[in-house]
Design an enzyme around this catalytic site. Structure first.
Site, PDB file in Angstrom:
ATOM      1  N   ASP A  21       0.846  -1.200   0.000  1.00 27.21           N
ATOM      2  CA  ASP A  21       0.000   0.000   0.000  1.00 27.21           C
ATOM      3  C   ASP A  21       0.877   1.243   0.000  1.00 27.21           C
ATOM      4  O   ASP A  21       1.615   1.489   0.945  1.00 27.21           O
ATOM      5  CB  ASP A  21      -0.902  -0.035   1.246  1.00 27.21           C
ATOM      6  CG  ASP A  21      -1.692   1.255   1.424  1.00 27.21           C
ATOM      7  OD1 ASP A  21      -1.903   1.963   0.416  1.00 27.21           O
ATOM      8  OD2 ASP A  21      -2.088   1.544   2.566  1.00 27.21           O
ATOM      9  N   ASN A  23      -0.232   4.504  -0.300  1.00 29.02           N
ATOM     10  CA  ASN A  23      -0.803   5.777   0.159  1.00 29.02           C
ATOM     11  C   ASN A  23      -1.515   5.701   1.504  1.00 29.02           C
ATOM     12  O   ASN A  23      -2.251   6.615   1.873  1.00 29.02           O
ATOM     13  CB  ASN A  23      -1.747   6.346  -0.910  1.00 29.02           C
ATOM     14  CG  ASN A  23      -2.918   5.409  -1.173  1.00 29.02           C
ATOM     15  OD1 ASN A  23      -2.950   4.300  -0.634  1.00 29.02           O
ATOM     16  ND2 ASN A  23      -3.854   5.845  -1.980  1.00 29.02           N
ATOM     17  N   ASP A  25      -4.027   3.950   2.686  1.00 26.95           N
ATOM     18  CA  ASP A  25      -5.464   3.686   2.882  1.00 26.95           C
ATOM     19  C   ASP A  25      -5.734   2.232   3.279  1.00 26.95           C
ATOM     20  O   ASP A  25      -6.891   1.808   3.366  1.00 26.95           O
ATOM     21  CB  ASP A  25      -6.279   4.080   1.644  1.00 26.95           C
ATOM     22  CG  ASP A  25      -5.930   3.242   0.423  1.00 26.95           C
ATOM     23  OD1 ASP A  25      -5.017   2.387   0.530  1.00 26.95           O
ATOM     24  OD2 ASP A  25      -6.558   3.427  -0.634  1.00 26.95           O
ATOM     25  N   ASP A  29      -1.843  -1.260  -3.841  1.00 25.54           N
ATOM     26  CA  ASP A  29      -2.175  -0.535  -5.074  1.00 25.54           C
ATOM     27  C   ASP A  29      -1.067  -0.663  -6.108  1.00 25.54           C
ATOM     28  O   ASP A  29       0.011  -1.202  -5.824  1.00 25.54           O
ATOM     29  CB  ASP A  29      -2.457   0.941  -4.746  1.00 25.54           C
ATOM     30  CG  ASP A  29      -1.425   1.508  -3.791  1.00 25.54           C
ATOM     31  OD1 ASP A  29      -0.221   1.398  -4.114  1.00 25.54           O
ATOM     32  OD2 ASP A  29      -1.792   2.020  -2.713  1.00 25.54           O
ATOM     33  N   ASP A  98      -5.639 -10.379 -15.264  1.00 25.32           N
ATOM     34  CA  ASP A  98      -6.585 -11.460 -15.059  1.00 25.32           C
ATOM     35  C   ASP A  98      -7.751 -11.214 -16.006  1.00 25.32           C
ATOM     36  O   ASP A  98      -8.283 -10.106 -16.053  1.00 25.32           O
ATOM     37  CB  ASP A  98      -7.066 -11.424 -13.598  1.00 25.32           C
ATOM     38  CG  ASP A  98      -7.237 -12.799 -13.010  1.00 25.32           C
ATOM     39  OD1 ASP A  98      -7.975 -13.594 -13.612  1.00 25.32           O
ATOM     40  OD2 ASP A  98      -6.660 -13.068 -11.938  1.00 25.32           O
ATOM     41  N   ASP A 199      -9.580 -16.586 -15.967  1.00 22.16           N
ATOM     42  CA  ASP A 199     -10.362 -16.969 -14.796  1.00 22.16           C
ATOM     43  C   ASP A 199     -11.565 -17.845 -15.132  1.00 22.16           C
ATOM     44  O   ASP A 199     -12.303 -17.549 -16.078  1.00 22.16           O
ATOM     45  CB  ASP A 199     -10.870 -15.670 -14.156  1.00 22.16           C
ATOM     46  CG  ASP A 199     -11.639 -15.909 -12.875  1.00 22.16           C
ATOM     47  OD1 ASP A 199     -11.001 -16.233 -11.874  1.00 22.16           O
ATOM     48  OD2 ASP A 199     -12.876 -15.772 -12.881  1.00 22.16           O
ATOM     49  N   GLU A 256      -7.404 -21.223 -16.042  1.00 23.32           N
ATOM     50  CA  GLU A 256      -7.849 -21.885 -14.809  1.00 23.32           C
ATOM     51  C   GLU A 256      -8.786 -23.014 -15.248  1.00 23.32           C
ATOM     52  O   GLU A 256      -9.984 -22.833 -15.360  1.00 23.32           O
ATOM     53  CB  GLU A 256      -8.579 -20.896 -13.896  1.00 23.32           C
ATOM     54  CG  GLU A 256      -8.840 -21.493 -12.517  1.00 23.32           C
ATOM     55  CD  GLU A 256      -9.762 -20.646 -11.642  1.00 23.32           C
ATOM     56  OE1 GLU A 256      -9.696 -20.808 -10.426  1.00 23.32           O
ATOM     57  OE2 GLU A 256     -10.554 -19.844 -12.163  1.00 23.32           O
ATOM     58  N   HIS A 328      -4.315 -17.294  -4.660  1.00 22.13           N
ATOM     59  CA  HIS A 328      -5.162 -16.467  -3.791  1.00 22.13           C
ATOM     60  C   HIS A 328      -6.454 -17.166  -3.384  1.00 22.13           C
ATOM     61  O   HIS A 328      -7.287 -16.559  -2.734  1.00 22.13           O
ATOM     62  CB  HIS A 328      -5.500 -15.176  -4.545  1.00 22.13           C
ATOM     63  CG  HIS A 328      -6.328 -15.465  -5.768  1.00 22.13           C
ATOM     64  ND1 HIS A 328      -5.839 -16.165  -6.848  1.00 22.13           N
ATOM     65  CD2 HIS A 328      -7.621 -15.195  -6.071  1.00 22.13           C
ATOM     66  CE1 HIS A 328      -6.793 -16.313  -7.754  1.00 22.13           C
ATOM     67  NE2 HIS A 328      -7.881 -15.724  -7.306  1.00 22.13           N
ATOM     68  N   ASP A 329      -6.640 -18.412  -3.806  1.00 18.16           N
ATOM     69  CA  ASP A 329      -7.904 -19.103  -3.571  1.00 18.16           C
ATOM     70  C   ASP A 329      -7.834 -20.171  -2.494  1.00 18.16           C
ATOM     71  O   ASP A 329      -8.675 -21.078  -2.484  1.00 18.16           O
ATOM     72  CB  ASP A 329      -8.400 -19.745  -4.875  1.00 18.16           C
ATOM     73  CG  ASP A 329      -9.042 -18.729  -5.805  1.00 18.16           C
ATOM     74  OD1 ASP A 329      -9.517 -17.689  -5.309  1.00 18.16           O
ATOM     75  OD2 ASP A 329      -9.069 -18.979  -7.020  1.00 18.16           O
TER      76      ASP A 329
HETATM   77  C1  GLC Z   1     -11.602 -17.923  -9.871  1.00 16.08           C
HETATM   78  C2  GLC Z   1     -10.809 -16.972  -9.013  1.00 16.08           C
HETATM   79  C3  GLC Z   1     -11.524 -16.762  -7.721  1.00 16.08           C
HETATM   80  C4  GLC Z   1     -12.878 -16.161  -8.032  1.00 16.08           C
HETATM   81  C5  GLC Z   1     -13.648 -16.991  -9.053  1.00 16.08           C
HETATM   82  C6  GLC Z   1     -14.778 -16.211  -9.637  1.00 16.08           C
HETATM   83  O1  GLC Z   1     -11.691 -19.181  -9.322  1.00 16.08           O
HETATM   84  O2  GLC Z   1      -9.503 -17.446  -8.851  1.00 16.08           O
HETATM   85  O3  GLC Z   1     -10.816 -15.947  -6.845  1.00 16.08           O
HETATM   86  O4  GLC Z   1     -13.620 -16.062  -6.859  1.00 16.08           O
HETATM   87  O5  GLC Z   1     -12.861 -17.401 -10.132  1.00 16.08           O
HETATM   88  O6  GLC Z   1     -14.305 -15.222 -10.501  1.00 16.08           O
HETATM   89 CA    CA Z   2      -3.503   2.151  -1.261  1.00 16.06          CA
END
Ligand code: GLC
Ligand code: CA
Length: 554
Positions: A21, A23, A25, A29, A98, A199, A256, A328-329
């Site tokens: 981050d 700035n 908040d 970013d 993405d 995705d 994916e 991230h999932d």
């Molecule tokens: C993919 C993403 C996930 C998102 C889902 C819906 O699995 O990696 O984070 O919630 O698609 O877009």
């Molecule tokens: Ca920020």
């Protein structure tokens, strides 16, 4: 297999909201990412995938896009994005964005217009059905729980959303929708992107006409997979997308993809496949249950090994998998794949080497290079992720106590991977000067980039060596293109394989805390990597220490 510019690269995933981050908040970013490009270049990263930073209400953290042609102000501006692409390029790094086109946001213009005039042009951008009292168009359960059908505001219709209700599915059968998607992809590629991570793409083809499937839970609904199983012909859409976009730019695309059949691998990632590559999710989905997270079976070291080898066997040299330990999932890989109580620097390095040396393109998720771990949740109120909240409800409904339900979902929670990146041992792990949007993992005092960059025995230093090895002119050809051959496959808690090409390498990891012995088939010429100081060896027998990993040249 044709050789491609991206084969010998190393990729890194950034989750913008939690990276850095700039700035104060509390939200990561794009200027924050720019300020960390030197860190990434120094680590040896060539490809950078950013999770979505388009304009979005962030109902699913950016996977719900309300404007494909703009950056969300919380992440920065279009100028920031252009600067990021240019600054990355100066460092030899290309950016992937993405591509989230199975659905958009219910705050997208298209959806608003569909609500205004469901019979008009934009009504056809979505899957709409007439609303019938006390009856749903189908009994499909959304990935995030509940029915996939929701009332279309202000109308007598309902719309389909296989994810959250704020993520209405786009109707790919409509050629106008596809044109919009291709226009958008090309617009971004013209800006100088290296490509896209794609995705949830397996969901774009629906089985028509819609109908019910056998319910698989008490709620009378069925998993969306039942419908996807039946949906045929996704290749027509994917091939068209490739030809109209990526192919013209020689862009990199990674899908994916979960449910491909073995015979479809060449179509997906062979020469002229729909995508350049696709992720290997074999390990991540092992033991998952249709009932919910609470019912999942744990993955043991031998399972992990079998999953990796099965994925390798399936793809062979047809194409390139993208190998991941985490994203991230879900959980942090070290907390998930290393048996409980054994998560330490040695085991983290072992997992890193076993995964990184597989054939394919290695992806590192932010913080993985530091050995970041799952976060302890004191209560469900600390959870932000919509998927975890739903799974918690499912677990309670199945009869688990609130305590057990929390424990069950904590293991899989997507928030584990989404806590802020741990840069320093200062306030908020150096992620922000404000209040972080999601709590920082309290272990940042011991696990942080600043400390690890000073320490040549750190997990970070080990990752750096792994990356350097992949780029070493002496070994590159073998590591990138060499065949993978499992060794001692039946040995318990031992994962070993050869990489055979110009040279022969042996990668071997002792996946347990107790030592175990191996007998080498040949003398080794050189130790390329070792997560211990030495090798306990006597007349061709090596006694591997707990979680010791070796990469040897034979
Ligand atoms: C993919 C993403 C996930 C998102 C889902 C819906 O699995 O990696 O984070 O919630 O698609 O877009
Ligand atoms: Ca920020």
């Amino acid at each position: 297999m044709n050789r491609k510019w991206w084969h010998d690269k190393v990729a890194y995933q950034i989750y913008p909201k939690s990276f850095y981050d700039s700035n104060g908040d509390g939200i990561g970013d794009i200027p924050g990412i720019i300020s960390k490009l030197d860190y990434l270049a120094d680590l040896g990263i060539d490809i950078l995938w950013l999770s979505p930073c388009y304009r979005s209400p962030l109902a699913d953290q950016g996977y719900d896009i309300s404007d494909y042609y703009n950056i969300d102000p919380r992440f920065g501006t279009m100028e920031d994005m252009e600067r990021l692409i240019a600054e990355a390029k100066k460092r030899g790094i290309c950016i992937l964005m993405d591509l989230v086109v199975n659905h958009c946001s219910d705050e997208h213009e298209w959806f608003k217009k569909a609500c205004e005039d469901p019979e008009g042009k934009y009504g056809k951008y979505f899957y709409l059905r007439d609303k019938k009292e006390g009856e749903l168009p189908t009994n499909w359960r959304s990935y995030f729980g509940g029915s996939v059908w929701e009332d279309l505001p202000g109308t007598d219709k309902q719309y389909l959303h296989v994810f959250h209700k704020k993520q209405p599915d786009l109707n790919w059968e409509n050629p106008e929708v596809r044109e919009e998607v291709y226009r958008n992809i090309n617009w971004w590629l013209d800006k100088g992107l290296g490509g896209f991570r794609i995705d949830a793409i397996i969901n774009i083809k629906k089985a028509l006409p819609f109908h019910d499937y056998e319910p698989d839970r008490e709620d009378g609904l069925c998993s969306i997979h039942a419908m996807l199983e039946e949906a045929k012909g996704i290749g027509v859409f994917l091939g068209e997308m490739r030809d109209r976009t990526f192919k013209k730019y020689d862009a990199f695309s990674v899908g994916e993809v979960f449910n491909e059949k073995p015979e479809e691998i060449p179509d997906f990632i062979g020469d002229d496949g729909y995508f350049s590559s696709m992720f290997d999710f074999n390990e991540a989905i092992f033991g998952r249950s249709e009932k919910g997270w609470y019912d999942a079976a744990p993955i043991m070291p031998d399972d992990y090994k079998r999953c990796c080898f099965a994925a390798q066997e399936k793809v062979k040299d047809i194409g390139f998998l993208s190998n991941i330990i985490e994203n991230h999932d879900g959980s942090r890989g070290v907390s998930y794949y290393i048996p409980e109580g054994d998560c330490c620097d040695e085991s983290k390095k072992m997992l890193a080497a076993l995964n990184f040396m597989l054939r394919g393109l290695p992806f590192i998720y932010q913080g993985q290079e530091l050995g970041m771990e799952n976060v302890p949740f004191a209560s469900i109120d600390e959870v932000d992720d919509i998927s975890t909240l739903d799974e918690y409800k499912v677990a309670l409904e199945a009869g688990l106590s609130p305590e057990d339900a929390l424990k069950a979902v904590s293991k899989f929670s997507r928030d584990n991977a989404r806590t802020p990146m741990q840069w320093t041992d200062g306030a908020n792990a150096g992620f922000t000067k404000g209040t972080p949007w999601l709590k920082v993992n309290p272990n940042y005092h011991t696990i942080n980039a600043a400390a690890q960059m000073e320490d040549e025995d750190s997990v970070y230093a080990f990752y750096k060596r792994l990356i350097a090895l992949r780029k070493d002119p002496l070994y590159k050809e073998t590591i990138v293109y060499g065949a993978l051959e499992p060794v001692w496959e039946e040995r318990h808690n031992l994962m070993a394989y050869y990489r055979k090409g110009e040279r022969t390498l042996l990668v071997v990891g002792n996946y347990q805390r107790e030592p175990q012995e191996i007998e080498l088939p040949a003398m080794y010429k050189r130790v390329l990597l070792n997560n211990y100081k030495d090798i306990a060896e006597e007349t061709g027998i090596i006694k591997l220490q707990g979680y010791q990993v070796l990469v040897l040249e034979l």
